[in-house]
Design a protein around this motif. Structure first.
Motif, mmCIF file in Angstrom:
data_model
loop_
_atom_site.group_PDB
_atom_site.id
_atom_site.type_symbol
_atom_site.label_atom_id
_atom_site.label_comp_id
_atom_site.label_asym_id
_atom_site.label_seq_id
_atom_site.Cartn_x
_atom_site.Cartn_y
_atom_site.Cartn_z
ATOM 1 N N GLU A 407 5.036 8.399 -7.075
ATOM 2 C CA GLU A 407 5.224 7.038 -7.582
ATOM 3 C C GLU A 407 4.176 6.091 -7.007
ATOM 4 O OE1 GLU A 407 8.137 3.465 -6.156
ATOM 5 O OE2 GLU A 407 9.113 5.350 -6.651
ATOM 6 N N ILE A 408 4.015 6.115 -5.687
ATOM 7 C CA ILE A 408 3.088 5.188 -5.045
ATOM 8 C C ILE A 408 1.652 5.501 -5.451
ATOM 9 C CG2 ILE A 408 2.293 4.264 -2.847
ATOM 10 C CD1 ILE A 408 5.228 3.621 -3.619
ATOM 11 N N GLU A 409 1.322 6.781 -5.565
ATOM 12 C CA GLU A 409 -0.027 7.137 -6.000
ATOM 13 C C GLU A 409 -0.291 6.641 -7.414
ATOM 14 O OE1 GLU A 409 -2.763 11.122 -6.707
ATOM 15 O OE2 GLU A 409 -1.155 11.159 -5.220
ATOM 16 N N ASP A 410 0.668 6.849 -8.318
ATOM 17 C CA ASP A 410 0.513 6.352 -9.689
ATOM 18 C C ASP A 410 0.283 4.846 -9.706
ATOM 19 O OD1 ASP A 410 0.944 8.902 -10.581
ATOM 20 O OD2 ASP A 410 2.901 8.508 -11.491
ATOM 21 N N GLN A 411 1.094 4.126 -8.941
ATOM 22 C CA GLN A 411 1.021 2.668 -8.980
ATOM 23 C C GLN A 411 -0.226 2.130 -8.288
ATOM 24 O OE1 GLN A 411 2.777 0.704 -10.786
ATOM 25 N NE2 GLN A 411 4.229 2.263 -11.481
ATOM 26 N N LEU A 412 -0.610 2.723 -7.168
ATOM 27 C CA LEU A 412 -1.823 2.256 -6.495
ATOM 28 C C LEU A 412 -3.054 2.489 -7.355
ATOM 29 C CD1 LEU A 412 -1.251 3.315 -2.769
ATOM 30 C CD2 LEU A 412 -1.036 1.040 -3.774
ATOM 31 N N ALA A 451 13.733 6.424 6.250
ATOM 32 C CA ALA A 451 12.618 5.986 5.412
ATOM 33 C C ALA A 451 11.439 5.458 6.215
ATOM 34 C CB ALA A 451 13.088 4.916 4.424
ATOM 35 N N ARG A 452 11.581 5.376 7.524
ATOM 36 C CA ARG A 452 10.427 4.974 8.333
ATOM 37 C C ARG A 452 9.260 5.930 8.133
ATOM 38 N NH1 ARG A 452 11.895 3.990 14.438
ATOM 39 N NH2 ARG A 452 9.619 3.907 14.484
ATOM 40 N N ILE A 453 9.540 7.177 7.804
ATOM 41 C CA ILE A 453 8.437 8.113 7.555
ATOM 42 C C ILE A 453 7.609 7.668 6.352
ATOM 43 C CG2 ILE A 453 9.712 9.694 6.030
ATOM 44 C CD1 ILE A 453 8.235 12.001 7.428
ATOM 45 N N LEU A 454 8.249 7.005 5.402
ATOM 46 C CA LEU A 454 7.534 6.458 4.253
ATOM 47 C C LEU A 454 6.729 5.236 4.662
ATOM 48 C CD1 LEU A 454 10.386 6.662 1.574
ATOM 49 C CD2 LEU A 454 8.388 8.156 1.737
ATOM 50 N N TYR A 455 7.382 4.276 5.331
ATOM 51 C CA TYR A 455 6.748 2.994 5.636
ATOM 52 C C TYR A 455 5.662 3.116 6.700
ATOM 53 C CZ TYR A 455 11.250 1.735 3.523
ATOM 54 O OH TYR A 455 12.351 1.656 2.711
ATOM 55 N N GLU A 456 5.816 4.083 7.610
ATOM 56 C CA GLU A 456 4.923 4.154 8.759
ATOM 57 C C GLU A 456 3.921 5.304 8.689
ATOM 58 O OE1 GLU A 456 7.339 4.023 12.296
ATOM 59 O OE2 GLU A 456 8.591 2.411 11.486
ATOM 60 N N ASP A 457 4.085 6.192 7.734
ATOM 61 C CA ASP A 457 3.190 7.349 7.632
ATOM 62 C C ASP A 457 2.666 7.518 6.205
ATOM 63 O OD1 ASP A 457 1.811 9.693 7.914
ATOM 64 O OD2 ASP A 457 3.556 10.968 8.241
ATOM 65 N N VAL A 458 3.553 7.757 5.257
ATOM 66 C CA VAL A 458 3.140 8.072 3.891
ATOM 67 C C VAL A 458 2.417 6.901 3.230
ATOM 68 C CG1 VAL A 458 3.946 8.704 1.588
ATOM 69 C CG2 VAL A 458 4.979 9.771 3.614
ATOM 70 N N PHE A 459 3.036 5.722 3.228
ATOM 71 C CA PHE A 459 2.476 4.586 2.503
ATOM 72 C C PHE A 459 1.148 4.099 3.090
ATOM 73 C CE2 PHE A 459 6.973 3.146 0.954
ATOM 74 C CZ PHE A 459 7.052 4.299 0.188
ATOM 75 N N PRO A 460 1.046 3.894 4.411
ATOM 76 C CA PRO A 460 -0.248 3.419 4.919
ATOM 77 C C PRO A 460 -1.396 4.379 4.636
ATOM 78 C CG PRO A 460 1.237 4.000 6.728
ATOM 79 C CD PRO A 460 2.044 3.981 5.477
ATOM 80 N N HIS A 461 -1.104 5.680 4.661
ATOM 81 C CA HIS A 461 -2.146 6.656 4.351
ATOM 82 C C HIS A 461 -2.604 6.520 2.901
ATOM 83 C CE1 HIS A 461 -4.378 10.403 4.185
ATOM 84 N NE2 HIS A 461 -3.665 10.748 3.123
ATOM 85 N N LEU A 462 -1.656 6.370 1.974
ATOM 86 C CA LEU A 462 -2.013 6.243 0.565
ATOM 87 C C LEU A 462 -2.765 4.948 0.296
ATOM 88 C CD1 LEU A 462 1.268 7.582 -1.109
ATOM 89 C CD2 LEU A 462 -0.968 8.705 -1.086
#
Length: 854
Positions: A407-412, A451-462
């Motif tokens: 989802e985040i990749e599509d939107q970014l 969900a911290r794994i999303l906010y602190e790892d996955v999202f900043p990397h993307l």
């Protein structure tokens, strides 16, 4: 490449249990063709199967829709069908749990409303009679099943099962919105023949002195195995649409990367600070245009430097510090498929006319329509963009994380081309939810906040790898690891201790500041015209009716709204709905204007980097924190904020220092505040100013009035200076030390060397409810006249608090939609006549003008 948007959709109900409607909806019914996409409530409403969910309490009567399964279908043919071509179906948005079949062959199943699904149908499509069907299962039923399987997590607003479902979270109900769980192909479905462009990205970085743009053009194509293109060309146009280069390559691959540079590029600036220059990049393969991108080159920095009070939080665009004066944005409709480009244009025009420079796209809504971002780019409106997570502890099991990553990749990839986006935040208030449950930010409680794994790892990397250096923050509000999100010394702050929380007086905004205030607000009723449309039973048009309460989703609103009104303003003798609308809008305006006035003062030394009011708009006709109601009619607060966000302005603060008996304790006024009868106060007046550019040779005029509105005295000060892009903390060498009693009304005008007013402010006695208006207005002389069509001039012989201009609601069609004013709800003083523009006003309509004031 040929792209066709599929039309002529039909729908039917497929639930095994029949609907609660009196109509049989199991046969096929034609969908609307005039909307951006299709949502089941809009289609049902169009065919008379349900009452309008936004009117009366019909929201309750249509809850069965969200508990049902629905199927959509369309039949189409392929013009000039070529078996040697490749064909793809592109589903831009499916809400949410859908199974897609083409010609009775299942293609895919979906589970994310925010993802784009692209399916190769080369071998299953036909020239004629293609039957495409999409079966949507009940979002609510599946959400509850997933929650049963994976566990329940805490949330604010809506039910907890929403956290497992990747669909607009506000559909589950919010404290300003209805519970309407819609579904459907809410964005277009397209058939693409020939070469499919998966991605066309113009990556860039600017040199230290902004005089060189180093560009990397990334092209990702889906090529047909049977065709071999000969050339690929990227045409580059400058901001005046002049062709400045053709970049040609004769080896066409599925993935191509081109390095390019532009010397002394024309830059994109936010409004007030420069032009919105954009370059156009066009992609051609064998002379066929496949795509184009508009790119504004700009450098964005989020400055968080240590200082004597913590850490700053402000933005620099192209090395220029920019003070943010903005509004939070929620979806502008409960069913966003109904919105048009014109709707977005009108909303953003209102924002621009309101002197604001940013919208914050809030995390409980949607990644917005392409038109909104394009309009913001063209107008220089900045965007703070949350990712779509709000007010909850979201899960992080493997399938959920994998789904969200895509989802985040599509939107970014979709959004990264827009110059207006200056920050991406991982969520809205999720860290606050964790804090409310005593869950720590350190890793000891990581499993309680997965969900911290999303906010602190996955999202900043993307964000780092996919965008042109857009700053990322873990959430909003967020103050950093081991700092609570309400820390006013660092990060951004949601200041809800006015209205929510400790319910502080709004006059204390200066003490409730933060380094950047990304949410704050005050409730008020919408315009009477909006309520009149929303309530069909006119007997319900009174302040405390059942339907009025239904169109207010804020918990405890009766007590809180009454608290802030009663603390500050006397209720009118004739307590009807129109008067209640006026007094709540007056209170909201008084509240919010003080916030912008006090926090803008703290721009000096970057003590406060900006303020974003909650909220600009509504998704249905409702009493809420919006400053413009659902029908795009501004509330009085809109105009108050507009005045405070003008390019040049001034503010004032009345300092009252208690002078008591030397022998009594210094804190006696705090010990016995209701029984402190000290006779003497030392008073002084503090005046400050702000401007986007430097000014010299200005003058200040200060006028004083007594409690009957009579002039007492006036003062004038020359040689006043204003700093550029800053706040001038004190416009005078020292505070005006005069006998200012609390019952004195103060008016201040800032004039240029031509005698023109470029800034105005005032301060009324506190609380203003103590003024006796009957005595005040015995000899009031308020006059108005038409200057030219569209403009009236207003004069008065006495100060008037919050003069609202309106047109009486009657059967005259010519005035039905006259509500766009250059200013409204302003204070009028004898020495400051006002010229107000009113769209559509002419001599024949002058007779219908009415006024409200205290």
């Amino acid at each position: 490449m040929i792209t066709i948007t599929l039309k002529d959709w039909y729908y039917r109900q497929t639930s095994s249990k029949p609907s609660l409607s009196d109509i049989d909806i199991t046969p096929w019914f034609k969908c609307r063709n005039d909307t951006y996409g299709n949502q089941i409530h809009l289609d049902l409403l169009n065919n008379g199967h349900i009452p309008d969910p936004l009117i009366d309490d019909n929201e309750k009567k249509v809850q069965w829709v969200g508990n049902s399964d629905w199927e959509y279908k369309t039949d189409f043919k392929v013009e000039n069908y070529d078996p040697m071509q490749s064909y793809h179906l592109v589903f831009e948005g499916l809400d949410t749990f859908a199974t897609i079949t083409l010609n009775k062959v299942e293609l895919i199943s979906t589970d994310n409303s925010f993802r784009t699904y692209t399916v190769d149908v080369t071998h299953s499509i036909k020239a004629e009679d293609n039957d495409l069907r999409i079966l949507f299962k009940s979002n609510l039923k599946i959400a509850r099943k997933i929650e049963h399987d994976h566990g329940k997590y805490a949330c604010w607003n809506g039910e907890t099962s929403r956290l497992h479902v990747r669909k607009p979270q506000y559909h589950f109900g919010w404290d300003w919105g209805p519970l309407l769980l819609t579904c459907g192909p809410w964005k277009p479905v397209k058939l693409v023949s020939g070469i499919l462009v998966n991605d066309f990205f113009i990556g860039y970085s600017l040199s230290e002195f902004l005089n060189m743009a180093e560009i990397t053009i990334e092209i990702d194509l889906k090529l047909s195995a049977s065709l071999s293109p000969n050339s690929l060309v990227v045409k580059v146009h400058d901001s005046d649409n002049n062709l400045i280069d053709n970049i040609v390559t004769h080896t066409v691959k599925s993935k191509t990367k081109i390095h390019y540079s532009i010397k002394t590029p024309q830059l994109w600036y936010p409004r007030y600070h420069g032009n919105q220059d954009q370059y156009k990049f066009e992609l051609f393969v064998d002379e066929e245009k496949l795509d184009e991108k508009l790119v504004g080159f700009r450098k964005v920095e989020l400055i968080q430097d240590k200082d004597d009070t913590g850490k700053s939080f402000y933005f620099k665009i192209n090395d220029i510090p920019v003070f943010i004066m903005g509004s939070n944005w929620i979806p502008a409709h409960s069913f966003t498929s109904a919105l048009t480009c014109n709707d977005y244009e009108e909303w953003m025009n209102l924002l621009v006319k309101g002197n604001q420079n940013l919208i914050r796209i809030w995390g409980g809504g949607i990644y917005e329509h392409e038109d909104l971002y394009k309009i913001c780019d063209s107008k220089g409106i900045l965007i703070w963009h949350d990712l779509m997570f709000a007010c909850g502890l979201y899960p992080a099991y493997h399938s959920f994380v994998d789904n969200v990553k895509q989802e985040i990749e599509d939107q970014l990839k979709r959004l990264r081309k827009f110059s207006s986006i200056i920050i991406i935040a991982g969520n809205n208030e999720d860290y606050q939810v964790a804090e409310s449950l005593k869950i720590k930010h350190d890793h000891s409680d990581f499993r309680k906040f997965p969900a911290r794994i999303l906010y602190e790892d996955v999202f900043p990397h993307l964000v780092k790898t996919l965008t042109n250096g857009i700053p990322y923050q873990r959430g909003s509000p967020y103050s950093g690891l081991n700092h609570i999100s309400s820390d006013p010394t660092r990060g951004d702050l949601h200041q809800w201790n006015v209205w929510h929380g400790s319910q502080e007086p709004y006059q204390d905004w200066d003490k409730l500041s933060g380094r950047f205030v990304s949410e704050f607000g005050m409730l008020a009723l919408p315009n009477f015209k909006t309520l009149d449309k929303a309530l069909s039973d006119k007997s319900q048009l009174f302040p405390q009716s059942y339907l009025m309460d239904h169109h207010n989703k804020s918990a405890g609103f009766e007590r809180r709204l009454a608290l802030y009104v009663m603390e500050n303003f006397a209720l009118p003798v004739n307590f009807n709905l129109k008067n209640w609308i006026y007094i709540t809008q007056l209170m909201q305006s008084d509240c919010l204007t003080l916030a912008y006035r006090y926090w803008r003062r703290q721009w000096q030394d970057f003590k406060c980097g900006g303020a974003i009011v909650w909220q600009l708009n509504d998704c249905w006709p409702v009493t809420s924190w919006s400053i413009i109601d659902f029908n795009k009619i501004p509330k009085l607060a809109y105009y108050g904020i507009k005045r405070e966000c003008s390019l040049e302005g001034i503010g004032c603060y009345r300092n009252l220092q208690r002078v008591g008996d030397p022998d009594e304790p210094e804190d006696l006024s705090k010990q016995t505040p209701l029984h402190d009868y000290v006779k003497e106060y030392k008073t002084s007046l503090d005046i400050w100013g702000f401007s986007n550019k430097s000014h010299e040779g200005l003058s200040l005029e200060v006028y004083l009035y007594d409690t009957k509105g009579n002039a007492k005295s006036n003062l004038k000060f020359d040689d006043i200076k204003l700093l550029g892009n800053n706040c001038t903390q004190s416009l005078l060498d020292k505070l005006i030390d005069i006998n200012l009693k609390n019952d004195t009304i103060i008016q201040i005008l800032l004039k240029n060397n031509k005698g023109e007013i470029i800034g105005r402010t005032n301060d009324w006695c506190k609380p203003i409810k103590y003024l006796v208006w009957n005595d005040w207005y015995k000899d009031l002389d308020l006059n108005y006249e038409l200057v030219v069509d569209g403009k009236i001039k207003l004069t008065t012989n006495k100060p008037i608090k919050c003069l609202e201009i309106y047109f009486e609601n009657n059967s005259n069609e010519a005035i039905a939609n006259v509500y766009e004013f250059s200013d409204n709800g302003f204070d009028l003083f004898p020495n400051d006549e006002r010229i107000i523009e009113i769209k559509g006003l002419n001599e024949s309509l002058l007779q219908f003008i009415k006024f409200n004031h205290l």
